[in-house]
Design a protein around this motif. Sequence first.
Motif, PDB file in Angstrom:
ATOM      1  N   PRO A 273      47.370  40.335  38.795  1.00 20.78           N
ATOM      2  CA  PRO A 273      46.442  40.909  37.812  1.00 20.78           C
ATOM      3  C   PRO A 273      46.090  42.377  38.067  1.00 20.78           C
ATOM      4  O   PRO A 273      45.916  43.139  37.121  1.00 20.78           O
ATOM      5  CB  PRO A 273      45.206  40.018  37.909  1.00 20.78           C
ATOM      6  CG  PRO A 273      45.399  39.134  39.081  1.00 20.78           C
ATOM      7  CD  PRO A 273      46.824  39.189  39.495  1.00 20.78           C
TER       8      PRO A 273
ATOM      9  N   LYS B 254      48.818  44.213  36.582  1.00 18.39           N
ATOM     10  CA  LYS B 254      49.120  43.785  35.203  1.00 18.39           C
ATOM     11  C   LYS B 254      50.594  43.378  35.090  1.00 18.39           C
ATOM     12  O   LYS B 254      51.287  43.725  34.140  1.00 18.39           O
ATOM     13  CB  LYS B 254      48.789  44.884  34.183  1.00 18.39           C
ATOM     14  CG  LYS B 254      47.351  45.352  34.245  1.00 18.39           C
ATOM     15  CD  LYS B 254      46.395  44.248  33.905  1.00 18.39           C
ATOM     16  CE  LYS B 254      44.959  44.721  33.929  1.00 18.39           C
ATOM     17  NZ  LYS B 254      44.082  43.884  34.717  1.00 18.39           N
TER      18      LYS B 254
ATOM     19  N   CYS C 162      52.835  44.070  31.806  1.00 16.73           N
ATOM     20  CA  CYS C 162      51.915  43.929  30.676  1.00 16.73           C
ATOM     21  C   CYS C 162      51.081  45.202  30.518  1.00 16.73           C
ATOM     22  O   CYS C 162      50.995  46.028  31.416  1.00 16.73           O
ATOM     23  CB  CYS C 162      50.979  42.745  30.911  1.00 16.73           C
ATOM     24  SG  CYS C 162      51.848  41.170  31.099  1.00 16.73           S
TER      25      CYS C 162
ATOM     26  N   LEU D 278      47.208  46.895  29.664  1.00 23.28           N
ATOM     27  CA  LEU D 278      45.831  46.547  30.034  1.00 23.28           C
ATOM     28  C   LEU D 278      45.246  45.555  29.029  1.00 23.28           C
ATOM     29  O   LEU D 278      44.477  44.667  29.389  1.00 23.28           O
ATOM     30  CB  LEU D 278      44.955  47.804  30.076  1.00 23.28           C
ATOM     31  CG  LEU D 278      45.251  48.792  31.197  1.00 23.28           C
ATOM     32  CD1 LEU D 278      44.443  50.071  30.996  1.00 23.28           C
ATOM     33  CD2 LEU D 278      44.961  48.183  32.545  1.00 23.28           C
TER      34      LEU D 278
ATOM     35  N   TYR E 100      47.450  41.616  29.173  1.00 24.22           N
ATOM     36  CA  TYR E 100      47.755  40.850  30.391  1.00 24.22           C
ATOM     37  C   TYR E 100      47.177  39.437  30.356  1.00 24.22           C
ATOM     38  O   TYR E 100      47.896  38.464  30.622  1.00 24.22           O
ATOM     39  CB  TYR E 100      47.277  41.586  31.652  1.00 24.22           C
ATOM     40  CG  TYR E 100      47.499  40.749  32.896  1.00 24.22           C
ATOM     41  CD1 TYR E 100      48.758  40.694  33.486  1.00 24.22           C
ATOM     42  CD2 TYR E 100      46.477  39.986  33.446  1.00 24.22           C
ATOM     43  CE1 TYR E 100      48.984  39.907  34.604  1.00 24.22           C
ATOM     44  CE2 TYR E 100      46.696  39.196  34.559  1.00 24.22           C
ATOM     45  CZ  TYR E 100      47.948  39.158  35.138  1.00 24.22           C
ATOM     46  OH  TYR E 100      48.165  38.366  36.240  1.00 24.22           O
ATOM     47  N   GLU E 101      45.905  39.307  30.059  1.00 19.42           N
ATOM     48  CA  GLU E 101      45.267  37.985  30.096  1.00 19.42           C
ATOM     49  C   GLU E 101      45.891  37.032  29.076  1.00 19.42           C
ATOM     50  O   GLU E 101      46.108  35.846  29.367  1.00 19.42           O
ATOM     51  CB  GLU E 101      43.751  38.100  29.863  1.00 19.42           C
ATOM     52  CG  GLU E 101      43.009  38.752  31.019  1.00 19.42           C
ATOM     53  CD  GLU E 101      43.170  38.025  32.352  1.00 19.42           C
ATOM     54  OE1 GLU E 101      43.260  36.785  32.356  1.00 19.42           O
ATOM     55  OE2 GLU E 101      43.220  38.715  33.386  1.00 19.42           O
TER      56      GLU E 101
END
Length: 190
Positions: free
Chosen positions: A146, A149, A165, A167, A170-171
Motif C-alpha cells: 500500500p 500503491k 496503481c 493514488l 489503489y484501494e
Amino acid sequence: MKNTIQTMSWKISVPIFRNSIILKQLGIAIGLPFSIIIAVILISSGFRKDTLYAVGLILGLIILTILFVQIFYRGRYDAEFELSDQGILCRTQKKQAEKNKKLNTLTTVLGLLTGKPAVSGAAILAQSRQEVLVKWKHIRKVTYRPAKKTIMIYGGFAENIAVFCTLDNYELVAGIIRDHDKVSQHVKGK
C-alpha cells in the motif's frame, strides 16, 4: 458463486530509476549477473591492470544503457492495466510499445547479422512480454504494498506482474483482487 466485475482499466507512467520494485528487479536481472561476471574476471586474472580495463568497459556500458533508457524512454515505464472477469492484464502503452517493437526488431536483426543468436533471442523474449495476462485461477501469491500503491501478482511461469496503481484507485484495485484471490496474501509496508 463466481465474482463478476465490470472491466476496469487505467494507465500509469512509473519512473524506472526511482521505483524500488523496478530497481530490485533490474538488480536481480542485470546487477547480479554482471557482478558475478566482474568478480570472476577480476579473481581469475589476479586483478591485472588489463582486466581492469575490461571491467571499466562493462561498467561504462551499464552507464550508457542507463543514459539510453533516460533519453529514449524518458526514464519511465508507461503501462496500462485492465481488470476483468478473465484476470489481470498488464501491457505497455501504445506509444512506448511501438518504440519497443522498433528497438526489439533492430536488435533481433543485428543479433542475426552478427551471428549472436542469444541477442536475437533476448529481443524476441522482450517483445513477447509487452502484454501479460494473469488469469484469476493462475494466481499463486499476491503481495500488497500500500505504501508504494503496488500489488505484486505471482502466477505461473512468465505470469508475474507488478500492478502499479494510482493514488486514487489503489484501494479499489486491491479490493477487486482480494475478492478474486483465493491464495496467500501478504501486506508489506503501510
